[in-house]
Design a protein around this motif. Sequence first.
Motif, PDB file in Angstrom:
ATOM      1  N   TYR A 132       0.837  -1.204   0.000  1.00 37.11           N
ATOM      2  CA  TYR A 132       0.000   0.000   0.000  1.00 37.11           C
ATOM      3  C   TYR A 132       0.875   1.259   0.000  1.00 37.11           C
ATOM      4  CZ  TYR A 132      -3.564   3.270   1.752  1.00 37.11           C
ATOM      5  OH  TYR A 132      -4.407   4.337   1.925  1.00 37.11           O
ATOM      6  N   ASP A 133       1.878   1.262   0.861  1.00 37.56           N
ATOM      7  CA  ASP A 133       2.737   2.444   0.985  1.00 37.56           C
ATOM      8  C   ASP A 133       3.601   2.648  -0.263  1.00 37.56           C
ATOM      9  OD1 ASP A 133       1.602   2.627   3.412  1.00 37.56           O
ATOM     10  OD2 ASP A 133       3.352   1.988   4.570  1.00 37.56           O
ATOM     11  N   PHE A 134       4.045   1.528  -0.840  1.00 38.80           N
ATOM     12  CA  PHE A 134       4.816   1.607  -2.087  1.00 38.80           C
ATOM     13  C   PHE A 134       3.948   2.229  -3.184  1.00 38.80           C
ATOM     14  CE2 PHE A 134       5.358  -0.577  -6.197  1.00 38.80           C
ATOM     15  CZ  PHE A 134       6.640  -0.159  -6.538  1.00 38.80           C
ATOM     16  N   PHE A 135       2.676   1.836  -3.205  1.00 40.57           N
ATOM     17  CA  PHE A 135       1.763   2.316  -4.239  1.00 40.57           C
ATOM     18  C   PHE A 135       1.441   3.799  -4.059  1.00 40.57           C
ATOM     19  CE2 PHE A 135      -2.441   2.815  -6.250  1.00 40.57           C
ATOM     20  CZ  PHE A 135      -2.150   2.314  -7.500  1.00 40.57           C
ATOM     21  N   LEU A 136       1.076   4.187  -2.837  1.00 43.73           N
ATOM     22  CA  LEU A 136       0.660   5.584  -2.611  1.00 43.73           C
ATOM     23  C   LEU A 136       1.840   6.543  -2.453  1.00 43.73           C
ATOM     24  CD1 LEU A 136      -2.478   5.803  -0.344  1.00 43.73           C
ATOM     25  CD2 LEU A 136      -2.283   5.934  -2.814  1.00 43.73           C
ATOM     26  N   GLY A 137       2.942   6.037  -1.933  1.00 43.28           N
ATOM     27  CA  GLY A 137       4.116   6.903  -1.744  1.00 43.28           C
ATOM     28  C   GLY A 137       4.218   7.392  -0.316  1.00 43.28           C
ATOM     29  N   ARG A 138       5.414   7.251   0.263  1.00 41.83           N
ATOM     30  CA  ARG A 138       5.583   7.584   1.674  1.00 41.83           C
ATOM     31  C   ARG A 138       6.017   9.032   1.872  1.00 41.83           C
ATOM     32  NH1 ARG A 138       9.274   4.061   4.788  1.00 41.83           N
ATOM     33  NH2 ARG A 138       8.038   4.933   6.461  1.00 41.83           N
ATOM     34  N   GLU A 139       6.974   9.470   1.059  1.00 35.49           N
ATOM     35  CA  GLU A 139       7.508  10.810   1.305  1.00 35.49           C
ATOM     36  C   GLU A 139       6.719  11.840   0.495  1.00 35.49           C
ATOM     37  OE1 GLU A 139      11.767  10.833   0.960  1.00 35.49           O
ATOM     38  OE2 GLU A 139      11.896  12.963   1.476  1.00 35.49           O
TER      39      GLU A 139
END
Length: 408
Positions: A132-139
Amino acid sequence: GPARLLGPPPYLPGLEELWSPWALLLCLTWLGLQAALYLLPARKVAEGQELKDKSRLRYPINGFQALVLTALLVGLGVSAGLPLSALPEMLLPLAFAATLTAFIFSLLLYLKALLAPASALAPGGNSGNLIYDFFLGRELNPRICSFDFKYFCELRPGLIGWVLINLALLIQEAELRGSPSLAMWLVNGFQLLYVGDALWYEEAVLTTMDIIHDGFGFMLAFGDLAWVPFTYSLQAQFLLYHPQPLGWPLASFICLINAVGYYIFRGANSQKNTFRKNPSDPRVAGELGFLGAMSEMGQLDFQGSPHPAMCLSPDLETISTATGRRLLVSGWWGMVRHPNYLGDLIMALAWSLPCGVFHLLPYFYFLYFTALLVHREDRDERQCRQKYGLAWHEYCRRVPYRIVPYVY
Ligand SMILES: NC(=O)C1=CN([C@@H]2O[C@H](COP(=O)(O)OP(=O)(O)OC[C@H]3O[C@@H](n4cnc5c(N)ncnc54)[C@H](OP(=O)(O)O)[C@@H]3O)[C@@H](O)[C@H]2O)C=CC1
Ligand SMILES: CC(C)CCC[C@@H](C)[C@H]1CC=C2C3=C(CC[C@@]21C)[C@@]1(C)CC[C@H](O)C[C@@H]1CC3
């Protein structure tokens, strides 16, 4: 073969048709060229919105310059024998290479975010679920020194790549049929106007959800680098293989539709941008009195009367909100709550019409874009409700329709 959107594709390409080291090299060269143009001195350096740590990032405003320089370089290249008309043959491996690049790039961004301080992370995209985080982007704003990856990718490689692909298709059509068709000219012209406008008003991207709110992950990287250039050019791709007869009367009518769409889109975006930059600008100044009562009840922050001396043209009404920012409630923003989306959708229709009405494929962009804007509008609506509370409810009461008057 016949273009078809409904039903499975006639055959699925094998890896040997998708993978080409030349396509990857071309893709990386393109990114390198656009990165070099990004680093050139800019006519202006703009400040972004205030961040969590109260700082503001600085962004070069030189996207239009990058478009013009790219056009000059491509022109020079073509006159020196660069085979631009070979590009359409390479679209599939190029799209694959762009997707691969976006995937690897997003992995690196994910790893980079592991080192970022908490204040640099996006509000979403940090759930702890890797996929999920890889898809939406963390930074939120990944950077190396002053090079901002999200801002760079958002407009330049994809949008300029899109019009370059369109141009290559136009040249190939001219080589195949003696001259480009009227339909191909229209599609190229309309989309060049759209991309030119986006880059001319590049600063406006700094206030979009993508920049302010969303992290930079696979969704945006793929969207910007692969999805936009290769699917937004579908109409020109369609026309190369399915020539459409188009007479001047119908072409003029389609131009009129595009002009109406552009007029609404640009009018609405400029009205909001002018107002946000300077709420007492003579072209938009004005305030709505009825919220004064609410302000007395402590619900809203009412900021005083308009400044008649400054009003050179009829005032636009606005309502105050507790945040100190005001909302336009007349002019374009009094017609529907997202007039810019309406104009954008009308233009999207005008881009499909030159391709005739007997195939669904050229309408793919219009259908996808309708879904994207309905979803985007819903997200924005939720954020505004949260940010502006009662004032937003009042705005919705005054302007009941979201995108299309009397329909939606
Ligand atoms: N071709 C494509 O693929 C895409 C094109 N677009 C286009 O990009 C443009 C920008 O879209 P987007 O960033 O989604 O959203 P908007 O430019 O519509 O911005 C929405 C924001 O505007 C402010 N706002 C809303 N109502 C008012 C009002 N009445 N008065 C003043 N401010 C108001 C609010 O922010 P605040 O109050 O904080 O200023 C709100 O969050 C659109 O024209 C859209 O069509 C967008 C996505 C994809
Ligand atoms: C993730 C999706 C599958 C694809 C999203 C692509 C988008 C990020 C870009 C496609 C066209 C865009 C335009 C703008 C921002 C980037 C996107 C949304 C502008 C909104 C920037 C502000 C200008 O005033 C208008 C631009 C229109 C095109």
